[in-house]
Enzyme design. Structure first.
Site, PDB file in Angstrom:
ATOM      1  N   LYS A 268      41.449  32.678  48.923  1.00  0.00           N
ATOM      2  CA  LYS A 268      42.539  33.345  49.320  1.00  0.00           C
ATOM      3  C   LYS A 268      42.883  34.073  50.526  1.00  0.00           C
ATOM      4  CE  LYS A 268      43.552  32.364  44.903  1.00  0.00           C
ATOM      5  NZ  LYS A 268      44.788  31.421  44.844  1.00  0.00           N
TER       6      LYS A 268
ATOM      7  N   SER B  35      45.810  37.373  45.724  1.00  0.00           N
ATOM      8  CA  SER B  35      44.966  38.289  44.794  1.00  0.00           C
ATOM      9  C   SER B  35      44.609  39.614  45.478  1.00  0.00           C
ATOM     10  CB  SER B  35      43.800  37.545  44.315  1.00  0.00           C
ATOM     11  OG  SER B  35      42.867  38.097  43.541  1.00  0.00           O
TER      12      SER B  35
ATOM     13  N   TYR C 273      35.588  32.133  46.227  1.00  0.00           N
ATOM     14  CA  TYR C 273      37.074  32.020  45.500  1.00  0.00           C
ATOM     15  C   TYR C 273      37.812  33.054  46.332  1.00  0.00           C
ATOM     16  CZ  TYR C 273      40.974  33.367  42.925  1.00  0.00           C
ATOM     17  OH  TYR C 273      42.127  33.996  42.364  1.00  0.00           O
TER      18      TYR C 273
HETATM   19  P1  NAD Z   1      45.255  28.600  35.749  1.00  0.00           P
HETATM   20  O1  NAD Z   1      43.806  27.772  36.084  1.00  0.00           O
HETATM   21  O2  NAD Z   1      45.846  28.845  34.262  1.00  0.00           O
HETATM   22  O3  NAD Z   1      46.266  27.677  36.330  1.00  0.00           O
HETATM   23  C1  NAD Z   1      46.220  26.925  37.656  1.00  0.00           C
HETATM   24  C2  NAD Z   1      46.595  25.531  37.130  1.00  0.00           C
HETATM   25  O4  NAD Z   1      46.537  24.781  38.416  1.00  0.00           O
HETATM   26  C3  NAD Z   1      45.820  24.927  36.088  1.00  0.00           C
HETATM   27  O5  NAD Z   1      46.970  24.299  35.313  1.00  0.00           O
HETATM   28  C4  NAD Z   1      45.026  23.617  37.001  1.00  0.00           C
HETATM   29  O6  NAD Z   1      45.023  22.418  35.897  1.00  0.00           O
HETATM   30  C5  NAD Z   1      46.083  23.228  38.001  1.00  0.00           C
HETATM   31  N1  NAD Z   1      45.430  22.670  39.172  1.00  0.00           N
HETATM   32  C6  NAD Z   1      44.251  23.483  39.751  1.00  0.00           C
HETATM   33  N2  NAD Z   1      43.819  22.548  40.697  1.00  0.00           N
HETATM   34  C7  NAD Z   1      44.839  21.592  41.068  1.00  0.00           C
HETATM   35  C8  NAD Z   1      45.009  20.504  41.954  1.00  0.00           C
HETATM   36  N3  NAD Z   1      44.352  20.521  42.949  1.00  0.00           N
HETATM   37  N4  NAD Z   1      46.271  19.758  41.611  1.00  0.00           N
HETATM   38  C9  NAD Z   1      47.149  19.898  40.571  1.00  0.00           C
HETATM   39  N5  NAD Z   1      46.901  20.985  39.790  1.00  0.00           N
HETATM   40  C10 NAD Z   1      45.716  21.824  40.116  1.00  0.00           C
HETATM   41  O7  NAD Z   1      45.022  29.529  36.733  1.00  0.00           O
HETATM   42  P2  NAD Z   1      46.268  31.036  36.498  1.00  0.00           P
HETATM   43  O8  NAD Z   1      45.547  32.231  36.214  1.00  0.00           O
HETATM   44  O9  NAD Z   1      47.731  30.547  36.156  1.00  0.00           O
HETATM   45  O10 NAD Z   1      46.221  31.234  38.120  1.00  0.00           O
HETATM   46  C11 NAD Z   1      47.339  30.641  38.968  1.00  0.00           C
HETATM   47  C12 NAD Z   1      47.097  30.973  40.394  1.00  0.00           C
HETATM   48  O11 NAD Z   1      46.993  32.770  40.504  1.00  0.00           O
HETATM   49  C13 NAD Z   1      45.765  30.634  41.044  1.00  0.00           C
HETATM   50  O12 NAD Z   1      46.105  30.338  42.325  1.00  0.00           O
HETATM   51  C14 NAD Z   1      44.993  31.818  40.987  1.00  0.00           C
HETATM   52  O13 NAD Z   1      43.966  31.773  42.150  1.00  0.00           O
HETATM   53  C15 NAD Z   1      45.974  33.044  41.100  1.00  0.00           C
HETATM   54  N6  NAD Z   1      45.526  34.237  40.556  1.00  0.00           N
HETATM   55  C16 NAD Z   1      45.111  34.383  39.397  1.00  0.00           C
HETATM   56  C17 NAD Z   1      44.648  35.684  38.772  1.00  0.00           C
HETATM   57  C18 NAD Z   1      44.427  35.800  37.318  1.00  0.00           C
HETATM   58  O14 NAD Z   1      43.649  36.465  37.162  1.00  0.00           O
HETATM   59  N7  NAD Z   1      44.708  34.701  36.523  1.00  0.00           N
HETATM   60  C19 NAD Z   1      44.672  36.711  39.528  1.00  0.00           C
HETATM   61  C20 NAD Z   1      45.153  36.485  40.925  1.00  0.00           C
HETATM   62  C21 NAD Z   1      45.368  35.497  41.274  1.00  0.00           C
HETATM   63  C1  WQD Z   2      37.953  43.515  34.681  1.00  0.00           C
HETATM   64  C2  WQD Z   2      37.038  44.679  34.172  1.00  0.00           C
HETATM   65  C3  WQD Z   2      34.788  43.888  34.264  1.00  0.00           C
HETATM   66  C4  WQD Z   2      34.512  41.177  31.078  1.00  0.00           C
HETATM   67  C5  WQD Z   2      39.270  38.851  38.286  1.00  0.00           C
HETATM   68  C6  WQD Z   2      38.816  38.321  39.596  1.00  0.00           C
HETATM   69  C7  WQD Z   2      40.031  38.650  40.411  1.00  0.00           C
HETATM   70  C8  WQD Z   2      41.309  38.063  39.805  1.00  0.00           C
HETATM   71  C9  WQD Z   2      41.333  38.693  38.368  1.00  0.00           C
HETATM   72  C10 WQD Z   2      41.818  36.035  40.729  1.00  0.00           C
HETATM   73  C11 WQD Z   2      35.802  44.720  35.242  1.00  0.00           C
HETATM   74  C12 WQD Z   2      35.087  44.581  33.099  1.00  0.00           C
HETATM   75  C13 WQD Z   2      34.997  42.310  32.125  1.00  0.00           C
HETATM   76  C14 WQD Z   2      33.593  41.803  30.065  1.00  0.00           C
HETATM   77  C15 WQD Z   2      33.801  43.892  31.155  1.00  0.00           C
HETATM   78  N1  WQD Z   2      41.381  36.660  39.725  1.00  0.00           N
HETATM   79  N2  WQD Z   2      34.438  43.331  32.016  1.00  0.00           N
HETATM   80  N3  WQD Z   2      33.326  42.993  30.030  1.00  0.00           N
HETATM   81  O1  WQD Z   2      36.985  41.133  37.698  1.00  0.00           O
HETATM   82  O2  WQD Z   2      39.041  42.741  37.959  1.00  0.00           O
HETATM   83  O3  WQD Z   2      39.314  40.258  38.461  1.00  0.00           O
HETATM   84  O4  WQD Z   2      40.363  38.439  37.745  1.00  0.00           O
HETATM   85  O5  WQD Z   2      42.312  36.149  41.524  1.00  0.00           O
HETATM   86  O6  WQD Z   2      39.864  37.783  41.520  1.00  0.00           O
HETATM   87  O7  WQD Z   2      37.610  38.913  40.139  1.00  0.00           O
HETATM   88  O8  WQD Z   2      38.845  41.059  35.890  1.00  0.00           O
HETATM   89  O9  WQD Z   2      39.103  40.717  33.778  1.00  0.00           O
HETATM   90  O10 WQD Z   2      36.981  39.833  34.937  1.00  0.00           O
HETATM   91  O11 WQD Z   2      37.246  42.318  34.507  1.00  0.00           O
HETATM   92  O12 WQD Z   2      33.359  45.366  30.958  1.00  0.00           O
HETATM   93  O13 WQD Z   2      33.329  40.917  29.185  1.00  0.00           O
HETATM   94  O14 WQD Z   2      36.369  44.344  32.975  1.00  0.00           O
HETATM   95  O15 WQD Z   2      33.555  44.238  34.854  1.00  0.00           O
HETATM   96  O16 WQD Z   2      35.421  46.098  35.519  1.00  0.00           O
HETATM   97  P1  WQD Z   2      38.170  41.409  37.768  1.00  0.00           P
HETATM   98  P2  WQD Z   2      37.795  41.199  34.825  1.00  0.00           P
END
Ligand code: NAD
Ligand code: WQD
Length: 343
Positions: free
Chosen positions: A156, A127, A152
């Protein structure tokens, strides 16, 4: 014969979109997901798009014995994409140990079992959160990793270190960490998309739920940042573009082409958009004016972050293709579908 790719967390948001892209590229997909943050019907969505139903094994990857048993049944997994993790930043502050266990033990278990399998390596979901507020924008992969602002984010960082240490120990496999910026949107078919539980923390699901009448208003957190319109800037990327990058990274591992055994890439569009711009983009796409209000800054938010994507563009031969309008339109189409809204 089709090569088999294991997608952990494949019933989740990014994993399900990646499963679709893998199947469409001719791979066999097997999914492990404990459904802790997803639902089995996501597999129906993958099948509806691709005409193929991936195998789903429902268990927690932290359970080492079950993981070993899984690989006994699937000795021919060629590569692993590891999405499974807990991902709510705020929740990680109140449940840090759960986050450390789930996100770190799951990775360690996979890396321990990997050498006993035919798999050539693992692609890991990292991330942009690891950069914190970068000193220089756009942020390159050379930017320092800043002290994490949440458990969290720390998981990562620790997981990336684990990947690096694991390959340095002389093992045969390769690993690639993909540092996502802000994934949004849904598959254009609206068969799969993001399914946040409870009140969404992330901006775009909150906006689409407000548009659907589930939330009363969208609060814009902070309008006094040092950005062009005073609201925070992020690099929003379409989940389908992100999914395609995973196929390319997997193929890099399968071909043994990677220059190093541990690599890491930024996955973004390279373009920053402000919160205000996202709200306006939604209003334009949906034709709905949102009830919006300004609220104080959200603790822990960085002011602005967007990616320098040139390394991923050059080395992976990958580039994001979809525009902000496509991202918002697909997110809105998905929201309307799951809420049964017609127009
Ligand atoms: P998500 O929660 O939709 O998907 C994760 C899936 O993993 C879920 O279906 C959950 O049921 C499963 N899971 C969690 N722990 C588990 C375990 N111990 N064993 C088996 N299954 C398990 O999340 P996502 O948004 O698809 O994110 C996927 C990956 O990307 C995550 O590692 C997340 O940290 C990373 N990521 C997400 C974002 C984002 O904004 N969505 C941003 C950066 C990184
Ligand atoms: C985006 C912008 C908020 C909600 C998060 C995690 C990051 C990654 C992605 C996993 C920010 C603003 C939000 C609302 C708002 N996930 N906002 N009103 O914070 O950039 O990233 O998700 O790795 O680790 O921190 O994403 O979508 O929460 O926010 O104004 O109701 O929207 O302040 O500026 P963020 P977000």
């Amino acid at each position: 014969m089709k090569q088999k790719i294991l997608v952990t967390g494949g019933a989740g948001y990014i994993g399900s979109h990646t499963a679709v892209e893998l199947i469409e590229r001719g791979y066999e997909v097997v999914i492990i997901d404990d459904l802790s943050n997803s639902e089995e019907r996501v597999i129906d969505g993958i099948e509806a798009i691709t005409g193929t139903r991936p195998d789903l094994a429902v268990f927690d990857i932290c359970d080492e014995a079950k993981l070993e048993l899984f690989f006994q049944g699937h000795p021919d997994v060629a590569a692993i994409i590891h999405f499974a993790a807990s991902k709510a930043v705020g929740e990680s502050v109140s449940k840090p140990l759960h986050y450390y266990r789930n996100n770190i033990v799951s990775l360690v278990n996979l890396l321990e079992v990997l050498p006993t399998t035919q798999a050539k390596g693992l692609v890991f979901s990292s991330s942009c959160t690891i950069y914190g507020q970068p000193d220089v924008l756009p942020v390159t992969e050379h930017a320092p990793v800043k002290k994490a602002l949440s458990p969290y984010g720390n998981t990562k960082q620790i997981c990336e270190e684990i990947l690096q240490d694991a390959v340095t120990s002389g093992v045969d496999y390769r690993t690639i960490a993909l540092r996502y910026f802000n994934p949004i949107g849904a598959h254009p078919s609206a068969e799969i998309g993001e399914l946040p539980r409870g009140v969404p923390n992330n901006l775009v699901p909150f906006i689409t739920q407000t548009g659907a009448g589930i939330r009363e208003k969208i609060s814009i957190f902070g309008d006094d940042y040092d950005t062009p319109d005073g609201t925070c800037v992020r690099d929003y990327i379409h989940v389908v573009d992100l999914a395609k990058a995973h196929v390319i990274a997997t193929e890099r591992i399968l071909s043994g082409k990677s220059s190093e055994k541990y690599e890491y890439f930024n996955l973004g569009t390279g373009k920053g958009s402000s919160v205000k711009e996202i709200v306006e983009a939604f209003e334009k796409v949906s034709g709905k004016e949102l009830n919006k209000t300004y609220a104080p800054r959200r603790p822990g938010d960085v002011e602005a972050v967007y990616a320098d994507t040139s390394y991923a563009n050059d080395e992976l031969g990958w580039k994001s293709e979809l525009e902000l309008g496509d991202m918002i339109a697909s997110a809105w189409k998905w929201e309307k579908k799951i809420r049964g809204i017609d127009s």
